[in-house]
Design a protein around this motif. Structure first.
Motif, PDB file in Angstrom:
ATOM      1  N   VAL A  90      40.001  13.154 -37.912  1.00 23.33           N
ATOM      2  CA  VAL A  90      39.584  14.433 -37.347  1.00 23.33           C
ATOM      3  C   VAL A  90      38.682  15.168 -38.337  1.00 23.33           C
ATOM      4  O   VAL A  90      37.723  15.825 -37.948  1.00 23.33           O
ATOM      5  CB  VAL A  90      40.815  15.297 -36.987  1.00 23.33           C
ATOM      6  N   GLY A  91      38.971  15.043 -39.630  1.00 23.23           N
ATOM      7  CA  GLY A  91      38.209  15.749 -40.652  1.00 23.23           C
ATOM      8  C   GLY A  91      36.755  15.338 -40.728  1.00 23.23           C
ATOM      9  O   GLY A  91      35.867  16.195 -40.801  1.00 23.23           O
ATOM     10  N   VAL A  92      36.472  14.056 -40.710  1.00 21.42           N
ATOM     11  CA  VAL A  92      35.083  13.580 -40.818  1.00 21.42           C
ATOM     12  C   VAL A  92      34.241  14.061 -39.634  1.00 21.42           C
ATOM     13  O   VAL A  92      33.159  14.628 -39.840  1.00 21.42           O
ATOM     14  CB  VAL A  92      35.034  12.043 -40.987  1.00 21.42           C
ATOM     15  N   PRO A  93      34.680  13.889 -38.389  1.00 26.10           N
ATOM     16  CA  PRO A  93      33.868  14.415 -37.284  1.00 26.10           C
ATOM     17  C   PRO A  93      33.692  15.938 -37.348  1.00 26.10           C
ATOM     18  O   PRO A  93      32.636  16.457 -36.974  1.00 26.10           O
ATOM     19  CB  PRO A  93      34.643  14.012 -36.028  1.00 26.10           C
ATOM     20  N   ALA A  94      34.704  16.648 -37.831  1.00 26.32           N
ATOM     21  CA  ALA A  94      34.585  18.108 -37.944  1.00 26.32           C
ATOM     22  C   ALA A  94      33.494  18.483 -38.944  1.00 26.32           C
ATOM     23  O   ALA A  94      32.685  19.381 -38.687  1.00 26.32           O
ATOM     24  CB  ALA A  94      35.924  18.715 -38.352  1.00 26.32           C
ATOM     25  N   TYR A  95      33.453  17.791 -40.093  1.00 25.44           N
ATOM     26  CA  TYR A  95      32.404  18.065 -41.085  1.00 25.44           C
ATOM     27  C   TYR A  95      31.027  17.673 -40.556  1.00 25.44           C
ATOM     28  O   TYR A  95      30.048  18.369 -40.795  1.00 25.44           O
ATOM     29  CB  TYR A  95      32.686  17.332 -42.398  1.00 25.44           C
ATOM     30  N   VAL A  96      30.946  16.567 -39.837  1.00 28.55           N
ATOM     31  CA  VAL A  96      29.664  16.134 -39.258  1.00 28.55           C
ATOM     32  C   VAL A  96      29.181  17.164 -38.241  1.00 28.55           C
ATOM     33  O   VAL A  96      28.001  17.541 -38.230  1.00 28.55           O
ATOM     34  CB  VAL A  96      29.790  14.727 -38.629  1.00 28.55           C
ATOM     35  N   LEU A  97      30.072  17.628 -37.392  1.00 32.67           N
ATOM     36  CA  LEU A  97      29.719  18.640 -36.399  1.00 32.67           C
ATOM     37  C   LEU A  97      29.270  19.935 -37.068  1.00 32.67           C
ATOM     38  O   LEU A  97      28.239  20.520 -36.690  1.00 32.67           O
ATOM     39  CB  LEU A  97      30.901  18.907 -35.463  1.00 32.67           C
ATOM     40  N   ALA A  98      30.009  20.387 -38.066  1.00 29.94           N
ATOM     41  CA  ALA A  98      29.643  21.617 -38.778  1.00 29.94           C
ATOM     42  C   ALA A  98      28.291  21.470 -39.469  1.00 29.94           C
ATOM     43  O   ALA A  98      27.470  22.402 -39.459  1.00 29.94           O
ATOM     44  CB  ALA A  98      30.723  21.978 -39.787  1.00 29.94           C
ATOM     45  N   SER A  99      28.051  20.308 -40.065  1.00 31.37           N
ATOM     46  CA  SER A  99      26.753  20.060 -40.713  1.00 31.37           C
ATOM     47  C   SER A  99      25.626  20.072 -39.695  1.00 31.37           C
ATOM     48  O   SER A  99      24.550  20.633 -39.947  1.00 31.37           O
ATOM     49  CB  SER A  99      26.774  18.722 -41.448  1.00 31.37           C
ATOM     50  N   GLY A 100      25.847  19.466 -38.546  1.00 26.25           N
ATOM     51  CA  GLY A 100      24.838  19.450 -37.497  1.00 26.25           C
ATOM     52  C   GLY A 100      24.515  20.842 -36.985  1.00 26.25           C
ATOM     53  O   GLY A 100      23.350  21.179 -36.747  1.00 26.25           O
ATOM     54  N   ILE A 101      25.531  21.657 -36.831  1.00 28.46           N
ATOM     55  CA  ILE A 101      25.311  23.043 -36.391  1.00 28.46           C
ATOM     56  C   ILE A 101      24.509  23.807 -37.440  1.00 28.46           C
ATOM     57  O   ILE A 101      23.571  24.535 -37.113  1.00 28.46           O
ATOM     58  CB  ILE A 101      26.645  23.735 -36.081  1.00 28.46           C
ATOM     59  N   GLY A 102      24.873  23.623 -38.706  1.00 26.50           N
ATOM     60  CA  GLY A 102      24.135  24.282 -39.777  1.00 26.50           C
ATOM     61  C   GLY A 102      22.677  23.868 -39.809  1.00 26.50           C
ATOM     62  O   GLY A 102      21.774  24.712 -39.937  1.00 26.50           O
ATOM     63  N   GLY A 108      33.569  28.851 -45.852  1.00 26.92           N
ATOM     64  CA  GLY A 108      34.465  28.160 -44.928  1.00 26.92           C
ATOM     65  C   GLY A 108      35.342  27.142 -45.623  1.00 26.92           C
ATOM     66  O   GLY A 108      36.530  27.010 -45.321  1.00 26.92           O
ATOM     67  N   LEU A 109      34.775  26.422 -46.583  1.00 31.82           N
ATOM     68  CA  LEU A 109      35.539  25.430 -47.328  1.00 31.82           C
ATOM     69  C   LEU A 109      36.629  26.100 -48.165  1.00 31.82           C
ATOM     70  O   LEU A 109      37.784  25.662 -48.167  1.00 31.82           O
ATOM     71  CB  LEU A 109      34.608  24.610 -48.224  1.00 31.82           C
ATOM     72  N   ILE A 110      36.277  27.188 -48.852  1.00 30.10           N
ATOM     73  CA  ILE A 110      37.256  27.890 -49.690  1.00 30.10           C
ATOM     74  C   ILE A 110      38.377  28.473 -48.840  1.00 30.10           C
ATOM     75  O   ILE A 110      39.559  28.306 -49.152  1.00 30.10           O
ATOM     76  CB  ILE A 110      36.563  28.978 -50.521  1.00 30.10           C
ATOM     77  N   VAL A 111      38.015  29.138 -47.754  1.00 27.65           N
ATOM     78  CA  VAL A 111      39.039  29.738 -46.891  1.00 27.65           C
ATOM     79  C   VAL A 111      39.897  28.653 -46.248  1.00 27.65           C
ATOM     80  O   VAL A 111      41.125  28.762 -46.201  1.00 27.65           O
ATOM     81  CB  VAL A 111      38.389  30.641 -45.817  1.00 27.65           C
ATOM     82  N   GLY A 112      39.277  27.582 -45.772  1.00 32.75           N
ATOM     83  CA  GLY A 112      40.031  26.490 -45.155  1.00 32.75           C
ATOM     84  C   GLY A 112      41.013  25.845 -46.108  1.00 32.75           C
ATOM     85  O   GLY A 112      42.166  25.593 -45.760  1.00 32.75           O
ATOM     86  N   ARG A 113      40.577  25.587 -47.330  1.00 33.30           N
ATOM     87  CA  ARG A 113      41.481  24.986 -48.318  1.00 33.30           C
ATOM     88  C   ARG A 113      42.605  25.938 -48.701  1.00 33.30           C
ATOM     89  O   ARG A 113      43.741  25.525 -48.896  1.00 33.30           O
ATOM     90  CB  ARG A 113      40.714  24.550 -49.553  1.00 33.30           C
ATOM     91  N   THR A 114      42.291  27.226 -48.819  1.00 35.34           N
ATOM     92  CA  THR A 114      43.317  28.211 -49.172  1.00 35.34           C
ATOM     93  C   THR A 114      44.359  28.319 -48.078  1.00 35.34           C
ATOM     94  O   THR A 114      45.557  28.310 -48.351  1.00 35.34           O
ATOM     95  CB  THR A 114      42.673  29.584 -49.424  1.00 35.34           C
ATOM     96  N   VAL A 115      43.918  28.398 -46.837  1.00 39.96           N
ATOM     97  CA  VAL A 115      44.857  28.509 -45.719  1.00 39.96           C
ATOM     98  C   VAL A 115      45.694  27.245 -45.594  1.00 39.96           C
ATOM     99  O   VAL A 115      46.911  27.313 -45.409  1.00 39.96           O
ATOM    100  CB  VAL A 115      44.107  28.814 -44.409  1.00 39.96           C
ATOM    101  N   ALA A 116      45.074  26.089 -45.703  1.00 36.32           N
ATOM    102  CA  ALA A 116      45.821  24.834 -45.606  1.00 36.32           C
ATOM    103  C   ALA A 116      46.825  24.709 -46.737  1.00 36.32           C
ATOM    104  O   ALA A 116      47.950  24.269 -46.532  1.00 36.32           O
ATOM    105  CB  ALA A 116      44.866  23.646 -45.628  1.00 36.32           C
ATOM    106  N   ARG A 117      46.450  25.129 -47.948  1.00 33.00           N
ATOM    107  CA  ARG A 117      47.364  25.052 -49.090  1.00 33.00           C
ATOM    108  C   ARG A 117      48.516  26.024 -48.911  1.00 33.00           C
ATOM    109  O   ARG A 117      49.675  25.676 -49.092  1.00 33.00           O
ATOM    110  CB  ARG A 117      46.621  25.367 -50.386  1.00 33.00           C
ATOM    111  N   LEU A 118      48.214  27.263 -48.537  1.00 32.53           N
ATOM    112  CA  LEU A 118      49.261  28.263 -48.380  1.00 32.53           C
ATOM    113  C   LEU A 118      50.164  27.938 -47.205  1.00 32.53           C
ATOM    114  O   LEU A 118      51.356  28.206 -47.241  1.00 32.53           O
ATOM    115  CB  LEU A 118      48.654  29.652 -48.208  1.00 32.53           C
ATOM    116  N   ASP A 119      49.605  27.358 -46.158  1.00 35.48           N
ATOM    117  CA  ASP A 119      50.404  27.014 -44.989  1.00 35.48           C
ATOM    118  C   ASP A 119      51.318  25.829 -45.281  1.00 35.48           C
ATOM    119  O   ASP A 119      52.427  25.754 -44.775  1.00 35.48           O
ATOM    120  CB  ASP A 119      49.483  26.686 -43.811  1.00 35.48           C
ATOM    121  N   GLY A 120      50.873  24.910 -46.113  1.00 39.62           N
ATOM    122  CA  GLY A 120      51.645  23.710 -46.394  1.00 39.62           C
ATOM    123  C   GLY A 120      52.683  23.863 -47.485  1.00 39.62           C
ATOM    124  O   GLY A 120      53.681  23.169 -47.499  1.00 39.62           O
TER     125      GLY A 120
END
Length: 85
Positions: free
Chosen positions: A10-22, A43-55
């Motif tokens: 799921v992660g790789v397609p999400a990054y590809v999609l985000a890159s394409g939009i950018g 987005g990367l910083i917030v995503g990593r922070t939320v995933a770390r704090l949530d986990g």
């Protein structure tokens, strides 16, 4: 982050999609390269922070938070303080 919760399939397609939009935003002259890079970094910083704090469970159960507050009519502005032990 999607890759943290669901793995690389799921992660790789999400990054590809985000890159394409950018890239499409740059191509259509709606954003500069610096805008897209700043958004991706944020987005990367917030995503990593939320995933770390949530986990991870917090070591202590103490929590203090401060947030915006307003009256029921939306007229006043202030801060709300919440604390728990």
């Amino acid at each position: 982050m999607a890759s943290h919760h669901y793995g690389w399939k799921v992660g790789v397609p999400a990054y590809v999609l985000a890159s394409g939009i950018g890239l499409s935003r740059i191509e259509s002259n709606r954003h500069n390269l610096s805008d897209v890079l700043a958004g991706a970094t944020l987005g990367l910083i917030v995503g990593r922070t939320v995933a770390r704090l949530d986990g991870d469970r917090p070591a202590r159960k103490r929590l203090v938070s401060v947030g915006p507050a307003t009256d029921p009519q939306g007229q006043g502005v202030g801060l709300a303080l919440s604390a728990s032990w």
